[in-house]
Design a protein around this motif. Structure first.
Motif, PDB file in Angstrom:
ATOM      1  N   UNK A  36       0.841  -1.192   0.000  1.00 16.65           N
ATOM      2  CA  UNK A  36       0.000   0.000   0.000  1.00 16.65           C
ATOM      3  C   UNK A  36       0.873   1.237   0.000  1.00 16.65           C
ATOM      4  N   UNK A  37       0.660   2.199  -0.917  1.00 15.74           N
ATOM      5  CA  UNK A  37       1.512   3.384  -0.965  1.00 15.74           C
ATOM      6  C   UNK A  37       1.464   4.159   0.339  1.00 15.74           C
ATOM      7  N   UNK A  38       2.553   4.858   0.622  1.00 18.93           N
ATOM      8  CA  UNK A  38       2.599   5.671   1.834  1.00 18.93           C
ATOM      9  C   UNK A  38       1.454   6.656   1.855  1.00 18.93           C
ATOM     10  N   UNK A  39       0.782   6.742   2.992  1.00 13.75           N
ATOM     11  CA  UNK A  39      -0.315   7.683   3.127  1.00 13.75           C
ATOM     12  C   UNK A  39      -1.652   7.144   2.686  1.00 13.75           C
ATOM     13  N   UNK A 225       0.247   9.485  -3.172  1.00 10.08           N
ATOM     14  CA  UNK A 225       0.096  10.904  -2.812  1.00 10.08           C
ATOM     15  C   UNK A 225       0.856  11.867  -3.708  1.00 10.08           C
ATOM     16  N   UNK A 226       2.021  11.461  -4.208  1.00 11.36           N
ATOM     17  CA  UNK A 226       2.809  12.377  -5.046  1.00 11.36           C
ATOM     18  C   UNK A 226       2.141  12.654  -6.388  1.00 11.36           C
ATOM     19  N   UNK A 233      -7.347  13.618  -5.637  1.00 14.87           N
ATOM     20  CA  UNK A 233      -6.649  14.355  -4.577  1.00 14.87           C
ATOM     21  C   UNK A 233      -6.124  13.452  -3.485  1.00 14.87           C
ATOM     22  N   UNK A 234      -6.894  12.436  -3.115  1.00 16.20           N
ATOM     23  CA  UNK A 234      -6.543  11.640  -1.953  1.00 16.20           C
ATOM     24  C   UNK A 234      -6.483  10.151  -2.291  1.00 16.20           C
ATOM     25  N   UNK A 235      -6.016   9.369  -1.315  1.00 14.88           N
ATOM     26  CA  UNK A 235      -5.619   7.988  -1.546  1.00 14.88           C
ATOM     27  C   UNK A 235      -6.809   7.038  -1.527  1.00 14.88           C
ATOM     28  N   UNK A 411      10.808   9.587 -14.487  1.00 10.92           N
ATOM     29  CA  UNK A 411      10.529  10.795 -13.707  1.00 10.92           C
ATOM     30  C   UNK A 411       9.424  11.663 -14.322  1.00 10.92           C
ATOM     31  N   UNK A 412       9.051  11.405 -15.582  1.00 10.38           N
ATOM     32  CA  UNK A 412       7.956  12.153 -16.188  1.00 10.38           C
ATOM     33  C   UNK A 412       6.646  11.844 -15.461  1.00 10.38           C
ATOM     34  N   UNK A 413       5.766  12.839 -15.385  1.00  3.29           N
ATOM     35  CA  UNK A 413       4.421  12.621 -14.860  1.00  3.29           C
ATOM     36  C   UNK A 413       3.455  12.762 -16.028  1.00  3.29           C
ATOM     37  N   UNK A 414       2.855  11.648 -16.424  1.00  4.16           N
ATOM     38  CA  UNK A 414       2.006  11.606 -17.606  1.00  4.16           C
ATOM     39  C   UNK A 414       0.545  11.491 -17.182  1.00  4.16           C
ATOM     40  N   UNK A 415      -0.353  11.729 -18.149  1.00  2.00           N
ATOM     41  CA  UNK A 415      -1.781  11.681 -17.830  1.00  2.00           C
ATOM     42  C   UNK A 415      -2.195  10.294 -17.361  1.00  2.00           C
ATOM     43  N   UNK A 416      -1.604   9.241 -17.916  1.00  2.00           N
ATOM     44  CA  UNK A 416      -1.923   7.883 -17.462  1.00  2.00           C
ATOM     45  C   UNK A 416      -1.557   7.713 -15.999  1.00  2.00           C
ATOM     46  N   UNK A 417      -0.485   8.359 -15.548  1.00  2.00           N
ATOM     47  CA  UNK A 417      -0.079   8.252 -14.150  1.00  2.00           C
ATOM     48  C   UNK A 417      -1.116   8.897 -13.234  1.00  2.00           C
ATOM     49  N   UNK A 418      -1.622  10.071 -13.642  1.00  2.00           N
ATOM     50  CA  UNK A 418      -2.616  10.759 -12.822  1.00  2.00           C
ATOM     51  C   UNK A 418      -3.947  10.015 -12.824  1.00  2.00           C
ATOM     52  N   UNK A 419      -4.345   9.499 -13.991  1.00  2.00           N
ATOM     53  CA  UNK A 419      -5.625   8.805 -14.061  1.00  2.00           C
ATOM     54  C   UNK A 419      -5.600   7.472 -13.318  1.00  2.00           C
ATOM     55  N   UNK A 420      -4.522   6.719 -13.474  1.00  2.00           N
ATOM     56  CA  UNK A 420      -4.456   5.419 -12.800  1.00  2.00           C
ATOM     57  C   UNK A 420      -3.933   5.538 -11.373  1.00  2.00           C
ATOM     58  N   UNK A 421      -3.413   6.725 -11.014  1.00  2.00           N
ATOM     59  CA  UNK A 421      -2.980   6.964  -9.647  1.00  2.00           C
ATOM     60  C   UNK A 421      -1.603   6.445  -9.312  1.00  2.00           C
ATOM     61  N   UNK A 422      -0.872   5.981 -10.308  1.00  2.00           N
ATOM     62  CA  UNK A 422       0.434   5.378 -10.088  1.00  2.00           C
ATOM     63  C   UNK A 422       1.208   5.369 -11.394  1.00  2.00           C
TER      64      UNK A 422
END
Length: 459
Positions: A36-39, A225-226, A233-235, A411-422
């Motif tokens: 489970x990710x931190x937080x 969380x990052x 917004x939240x976990x 290190x890139x933050x892509x839309x897939x990362x934000x949508x899937x949360x990881x």
């Protein structure tokens, strides 16, 4: 709103020789694996009680308790409406805020002011606005509502969280918006920010509960969380399995630094395992969720937003159809074969060619396919969405992340990362991992979230 490998019924994995070994597929997947990710939300050994600042009212609770009624309908009963007496009320809503007769919550509350002894002070609009006219991501400004004369404050764009100035003339905030159960649907984060502001400014908060079209199913990675943003917004997992009232209780109990004085006006006669039984008219919660079937698939096919394939915006079947001008008929057939081999429950597929009039590939003739939901209760939106992405990457060489060259490094933050949360989803797809390997990778953390939700469930 935002938002997103050939497979077989006995899922395959490559062995040392590069061939694929067969292993049994899973029919129902609630959640997922990995640490489970931190937080992230954790379930404690004992079931916690609700915060002492939280109350709930409803004409009946749980399954088969009689005729169904929405939270707004129970609020306007002679007892529950007393909770508004002597208050200056701010209402956060959009076109989905109606009773079962499609009478607007705005109109109902304005009409109830005199007998209820309260005053409507302001309206607050989420993405798409109070009247729902703005497109996804469109600017929503402040104005005076023509029908009621009430000031309308925007909670999308430059100001996502109500400011102290916005709340000066308000004692109590009411939230009445239809959610669709997906983490990257922004209305729940409007709810979160509004609750946070209410707690910080000593305002009461009332949620008028509504069904979750996805029922209690929980799928997907818990947000790291990052990667927090307004599409997460939240976990919580990609589908949270809660009604909006239950989710508000979870926010209050797990995430808010200062708990708000929260009251949830519950539904009555609601079965969370069969939300369709409520049989309420479908009011599109945003321009690209025009039907109940769209709401069922969105939590998974919304991931197509993250690649250079149209997710159906600009067609009559957004999120049920996807395609691109470089997808051939042979590739459509191959994608369908992969999806059929996966034996995903509650869905059929057909080739469909379309020309989007807006968004990706506007004006271009596109090869693609349409999902047809045959059993909404059995359908697994996130699992299906992952299979769609994997099939596209496996069969269409031109498929790429929507950022292209800007989405290449870890290190890139892509839309897939934000949508899937990881970033794990992107890494596993690029590595050629099977869809079922990705599904397995979220099981443990989603199960732990599911255990946490038990203390907040109301039905």
């Amino acid at each position: 709103m935002t938002h997103p490998v050939p497979q077989h019924s006995d899922q395959t994995q490559p062995d040392a020789s590069g061939k694929r070994e067969r292993r049994p597929g899973r029919r129902r997947v609630l959640a997922s694996l990995g640490a489970l990710p931190a937080g992230a939300v954790l379930a404690t050994a004992g079931a916690a009680s609700a915060r002492p600042t939280e109350r709930g009212k409803g004409a009946g609770k749980g399954k088969n308790t009689g005729d169904f009624a929405l939270g707004v309908e129970n609020l306007l009963g002679p007892d529950a409406v007393e909770t508004l007496r002597d208050a200056r009320v701010g209402l956060i809503t959009n076109p989905t805020g109606t009773d079962r007769q499609l009478r607007s919550t705005i109109d109902l509350l304005v009409a109830a002011q005199e007998d209820g002894g309260f005053t409507m002070a302001a309206l607050f609009g989420p993405e798409h606005g109070v009247r729902g006219a703005e497109p996804a991501g469109g600017s929503v400004g402040d104005y005076i509502d023509e029908k009621t004369g009430l000031p309308v404050r925007s909670l999308y764009g430059d100001t996502q969280k109500p400011t102290p100035e916005m709340l000066e003339d308000v004692d109590l905030l009411i939230f009445d918006i239809q959610d669709i159960g997906a983490r990257f649907y922004t209305y729940i984060w409007t709810l979160y920010y509004a609750m946070e502001a209410a707690g910080e400014n000593d305002k009461r908060f009332v949620v008028l509960d509504r069904p979750n079209p996805l029922g209690t199913d929980i799928e997907g990675f818990v947000l790291e969380p990052e990667l927090s943003s307004f599409v997460g917004l939240r976990e919580i997992p990609q589908t949270h399995g809660l009604t909006v009232g239950e989710l508000a209780s979870l926010f209050n109990g797990e995430f808010l630094d200062k708990a708000v004085d929260l009251e949830v006006i519950e539904m009555s006669g609601y079965d969370p395992e069969d939300p369709a039984a409520a049989d309420i008219p479908w009011v599109l919660p945003s321009p690209n969720i025009p039907t109940a079937d769209t709401a069922v698939v969105y939590a998974g096919t919304g991931l197509i937003e993250s690649i250079n394939i149209s997710e159906g915006r600009g067609t009559t079947t957004p999120f049920l159809w996807f395609g691109a001008p470089f997808i051939t008929e042979a590739q459509v057939d191959a994608i369908i074969m992969d999806l059929q081999a996966a034996e995903l429950p509650g869905v059929l597929y057909r080739p469909m060619f379309a020309t989007p009039v807006s968004s990706k590939h506007a004006g271009e003739f596109c090869g693609g396919l349409q999902l047809h939901v045959t059993d909404a209760a059995a359908y697994e939106p996130v699992r299906t969405g992952i299979h769609v992405l994997a099939a596209l990457f496996a069969n269409v060489e031109e498929v790429d992340w929507r950022e292209g060259e800007d989405c290449r490094a870890e290190e890139d933050v892509c839309w897939i990362d934000k949508l899937s949360g990881t970033k794990r989803t992107r890494a596993m797809l690029e590595a050629g991992d099977s869809a079922e390997t990705i599904v397995a990778a979220w099981r443990r953390e989603s199960r732990r979230f599911q255990a946490t939700t038990e203390r907040y469930r109301r039905y």
